[in-house]
Design an enzyme around this catalytic site. Sequence first.
Site, short mmCIF file in Angstrom:
data_model
loop_
_atom_site.label_atom_id
_atom_site.label_comp_id
_atom_site.label_asym_id
_atom_site.label_seq_id
_atom_site.Cartn_x
_atom_site.Cartn_y
_atom_site.Cartn_z
N ALA A 116 0.85 -1.19 0.00
CA ALA A 116 0.00 0.00 0.00
C ALA A 116 0.88 1.23 0.00
O ALA A 116 2.07 1.19 0.33
CB ALA A 116 -0.92 0.01 1.22
N GLY B 217 0.38 5.50 1.14
CA GLY B 217 -0.49 6.52 1.70
C GLY B 217 0.17 7.89 1.66
O GLY B 217 1.20 8.10 0.99
N ALA C 8 3.55 7.41 4.05
CA ALA C 8 4.46 6.27 3.98
C ALA C 8 3.95 5.26 2.97
O ALA C 8 2.81 5.32 2.51
CB ALA C 8 4.58 5.61 5.36
N VAL D 122 3.91 0.90 2.42
CA VAL D 122 4.03 -0.34 3.18
C VAL D 122 4.44 -1.45 2.22
O VAL D 122 3.86 -1.61 1.15
CB VAL D 122 2.72 -0.71 3.89
CG1 VAL D 122 2.90 -1.98 4.72
CG2 VAL D 122 2.27 0.44 4.79
N ASP E 36 -5.05 9.23 15.34
CA ASP E 36 -5.51 9.08 13.96
C ASP E 36 -6.33 7.80 13.81
O ASP E 36 -6.07 6.97 12.95
CB ASP E 36 -4.30 9.06 13.00
CG ASP E 36 -4.70 9.38 11.56
OD1 ASP E 36 -5.83 9.89 11.35
OD2 ASP E 36 -3.90 9.12 10.65
#
Length: 644
Positions: free
Chosen positions: A25, A27, A30, A32, A141
């Site tokens: 992933a 975002g 960052a 992953v 968050d």
Amino acid sequence: MDTTVADPLLGRLLDGRYRVESRIARGGMAAVYLALDVRLDRTVALKVMHPSLAEDPDFVRRFIGEAKSVASLSHPNVVHVFDQGTDAGNVYLSMEYVPGRTLRDVLRRRGRFPAREALEILIPVLAALGAAHQAGMVHRDVKPENVLLTDDGRVKVVDFGLARAIEAGNQTKTGVMIGTIAYMSPEQVTAGVADARSDVYAAGVLLFELLTGQQPYLGESPMSVAYRHVHDRVPAPSAIVPDTPQALDTLVLSATDRAPDRRPADATAMLVAAVEAHRGLPRDMAPQRPPTGATSPSILREPGVTPGGNAVPPANPTLVHSRTEMMTAPPATAGAPARRRGPRPTWFIVALAVLMIGAIAGTGWWFSEGRYTKVPDLLGLNIAIAKAEAKKQGFEVKIGTAEHDDKLAEDKVLRTDPEPGKEVLNDAVITLIPSSGPVKIAVPNVLNLSQGDAQAKISDAGLTPGSVSRVPSDTVQRGLVMRTNPQVGAKVREGSRVQLVLSAGLLMPDVSDMQCDQADAFLRQKGFNPTVVQQTDNAQPNTIIAQVPAARAEVTAGQAVQLTCSKGPDTGFHWPWEDPNNVQPGQTLVAIPDVRFKKVTDALGELRAAGFKVRVRRIAGTGAVVAENPLGQAPAGTRVTIWH
């Protein structure tokens, strides 16, 4: 086009330990990656921060501190952090790899949840947040993107401390805030402060979204959404889904109160209220009608089509926001959900209800002489929550031996003795039998076995042999097992597939440029039979200049190897740093640190701190330095080669 092809991290060995295999992933802060920890031979998730953050020393310092705090947080509903580090400008976290999906993915596919299922997702989220709050940590968050649903039904929360680390960076000066607008509490918007009650607010918004399939303020700009959080009241879920139980309306409204002091004090306090609400729901209540196109209540089942009748929530990246712009944005009403019809409960009505419940309970005690009560329904609850609930009701609690169950996740109540609903004495003992989840089997040790023997051993253990792949090896002969996936010793469901990675051939290690005595010792340790011959050469003395078989040639275990070692030139030639008279003006001889047998990361730091350039060569894949050249003294700036 697949953008991962151009990702420079794919295939790299970060920090001499983590081989990056694929990107999972990406975002706002960052990316992953799925990676293999070659030191422990286990699969991990690597969260690598974007370069703009990695270049900020304040962020890196806070990031390391937050990672250490999160690593100490051990809870079954928290994604474990194993390690943190930096490598060539890449700042990363090594975390537990959790196969499954985010809650956001599930919401997009199936829409809203029935009341009972919504609470069964929220309760483990609150348990994770509660553990963090007890340890003095605030998530900051909370959102569906940071809640993971595993393939076996567990719920895990990720990214503790990340927002706090970002706030510490140079990029976030006064007047900005970190977080996700859709779940941000009023105090985060107005003052940039966050505590446990801010996480409670976000959890309340999360519950609203689980129950309704949409966020409270949908389809508006970030600025207008922030304005609404500060100036409006999050509506009751029943304003969107009329048959929402009153207890869940109350839970959402309490958690999302604009005044922090009127919310539950922390996630543990909200957890108690959520468990009480769950206990009050009839177990046999008819499930709420899912939106058109949704499937059965199972939270992990894939529907065939996107649910109709629900607005699809937008993506929710963690972003840096201007507080001034948020506070001056005009209120927007388009797309906002309708207010709940009818009068709202007041504190007077709530207090009166409490008094009425107390009066009814007192009357029941009078007629029954207070001697008997019913065993509560604790089935399916987390074992710790169930124990606390039973003790709260005055029972003595014992934990029985766990039993396997194919459907119920580990550490949840499988059954109770006596069974739920049975009338017992007030101080009776309740035995809770936890589920140990499905039967799990440890992957047997099949390393260095042939393919046929390994597959037979896997089958005998109750598992299924899976696919077979082959890669070259510096240590394992052709056709023998190098590793398995899942790794040896990992516990997996009975019948699970185990993939085999076989050696495509034992390859001759490349020991060129290594000091002769170090090369001889290394090859003997690997099972080879080396012979060293000396030869006059202009190369650096005591350095390997040739080898037979050649590097990367396929060999057999125990094979004889001839190494040619340079004696240096006949003319009395010396390398500049070996003769003080030959040292150039301004150059100073510096002692070269001996970093053999140290971790690669430590060795790099020590050599660079001493003023040397470093070249790293992989030969053993152990994560520790096995050879170094040169040793002794050299001018600052000389390149030192290390092998690991």
